[in-house]
Design an enzyme around this catalytic site. Structure first.
Site, mmCIF file in Angstrom:
data_model
loop_
_atom_site.group_PDB
_atom_site.id
_atom_site.type_symbol
_atom_site.label_atom_id
_atom_site.label_comp_id
_atom_site.label_asym_id
_atom_site.label_seq_id
_atom_site.Cartn_x
_atom_site.Cartn_y
_atom_site.Cartn_z
ATOM 1 N N ASP A 182 0.844 -1.195 0.000
ATOM 2 C CA ASP A 182 0.000 0.000 0.000
ATOM 3 C C ASP A 182 0.877 1.242 0.000
ATOM 4 O O ASP A 182 2.097 1.146 0.058
ATOM 5 C CB ASP A 182 -0.904 0.007 1.244
ATOM 6 C CG ASP A 182 -0.086 -0.041 2.528
ATOM 7 O OD1 ASP A 182 0.344 1.037 2.975
ATOM 8 O OD2 ASP A 182 0.155 -1.137 3.058
ATOM 9 N N ASP B 275 0.838 3.529 2.409
ATOM 10 C CA ASP B 275 0.768 4.094 3.745
ATOM 11 C C ASP B 275 -0.306 5.188 3.739
ATOM 12 O O ASP B 275 -1.359 4.986 3.126
ATOM 13 C CB ASP B 275 2.140 4.601 4.207
ATOM 14 C CG ASP B 275 2.258 4.624 5.729
ATOM 15 O OD1 ASP B 275 1.950 3.585 6.344
ATOM 16 O OD2 ASP B 275 2.653 5.649 6.293
#
Length: 292
Positions: free
Chosen positions: A229, A231
């Site tokens: 991802d 973050d």
């Protein structure tokens, strides 16, 4: 216990020729060891307590492998409660001299998208609750003080092989700095943006103290950060990081990483002479770092 290496020397006293034995530490998404030919499962008790799980002994391309699920096979151990010292000590006692590890990670850079791999060159340790050395002065533990060098933090020989194997399986891989936070919570946006300013490229909860405990034992160590991802630093993003989202990306990442590690073992075998020389130097540095 007089020195950290004495017990290991006794257990391997009959070995005349050094040989490669590879430890694989699987993080989130790599809790099984189906990628190798399994021989047996063994339990190991250490002066530092119980490891995360039993160790699976097997082989890939004729090379002995010792595999461990860092969080346990059922993923029941949170990052702070992982017994890193027991895990690494047990690996050493089983004869491991090289480790490949995986770390599920968030990206702190636009150019490092979910699904890619980052092979860390250095780390930032932002944890605060974990034992950080084998040399803690406690009863029954090894004696002395260890000032282990952390440059280079990761084995350049192993990192080079991981890059080659990532290219071979068509998975984008990059160098980068990994920051390790305490967890188990994810970062706030302010923290995430601060870590970017510090020079971190990916963020994770288990990179430390594993990397430098391996160095204290003289074990060659390299890791692969599996980007799941972005973050939460991207101001244009309105969605937040969720466990479910991370799991979905990890399924793909886990498939790529098992292929990567299997190929890497074969490449390590081909380059055994150079890597055993690097391993011997790593242990020499670890011994020299101790003040008794």
């Amino acid at each position: 216990m007089a020195t950290i290496f004495e017990g290991f020397e006794k257990s391997t006293a009959e070995i005349t020729e050094p040989k490669i034995k590879i430890g694989i530490i699987g993080g989130t998404g790599l809790e099984n060891s189906e990628f190798m030919l399994t021989q047996e499962s063994v339990s190991v008790m250490t002066p530092y307590g119980e490891p995360s799980d039993t160790f699976t002994l097997g082989s890939i391309d004729g090379v002995e492998i010792v595999a461990l699920a860092r969080h346990g096979r059922k993923h029941e151990i949170n990052p702070t409660n992982v017994n890193f010292r027991a895990n690494l000590w047990a690996m050493k006692s089983l004869g491991v001299n090289m480790i490949l590890a995986s770390n599920a990670s968030g990206s702190l850079r636009e150019e490092l998208p979910p699904g890619c791999l980052v092979i860390p060159t250095s780390f930032i340790d932002h944890t605060s609750q974990r034992p950080k050395t084998f040399y803690d002065g406690a009863l029954g533990h090894t004696t002395g003080v260890c000032h282990i060098p952390c440059y280079p933090a990761y084995s350049e020989g192993l990192r080079s092989i991981l890059h080659k194997c990532a290219k071979d399986i068509n998975v984008p891989a990059y160098d980068g700095n990994i920051i390790c936070i305490e967890g188990p919570r994810f970062s706030s946006r302010a923290e995430s943006m601060m870590y970017r300013q510090w020079g971190a490229d990916v963020i994770n909860m288990t990179a430390c103290p594993e990397v430098y405990l391996a160095r204290e034992l003289g074990i060659l160590y390299a890791a692969v950060a599996l980007v799941t991802d972005y973050d939460c630093w991207r101001v244009e993003d309105t969605e937040f990081v969720t466990v479910e989202h991370v799991k979905q990306v990890m399924i793909k990442n886990a498939i790529n990483t098992t292929k990567l590690f299997a190929n890497a073992v074969t490449e390590i075998k081909k380059n055994s002479k150079e890597l055993l020389e690097e391993a011997a130097l790593s242990e020499k540095i670890a011994r020299a770092a101790v003040m008794c």
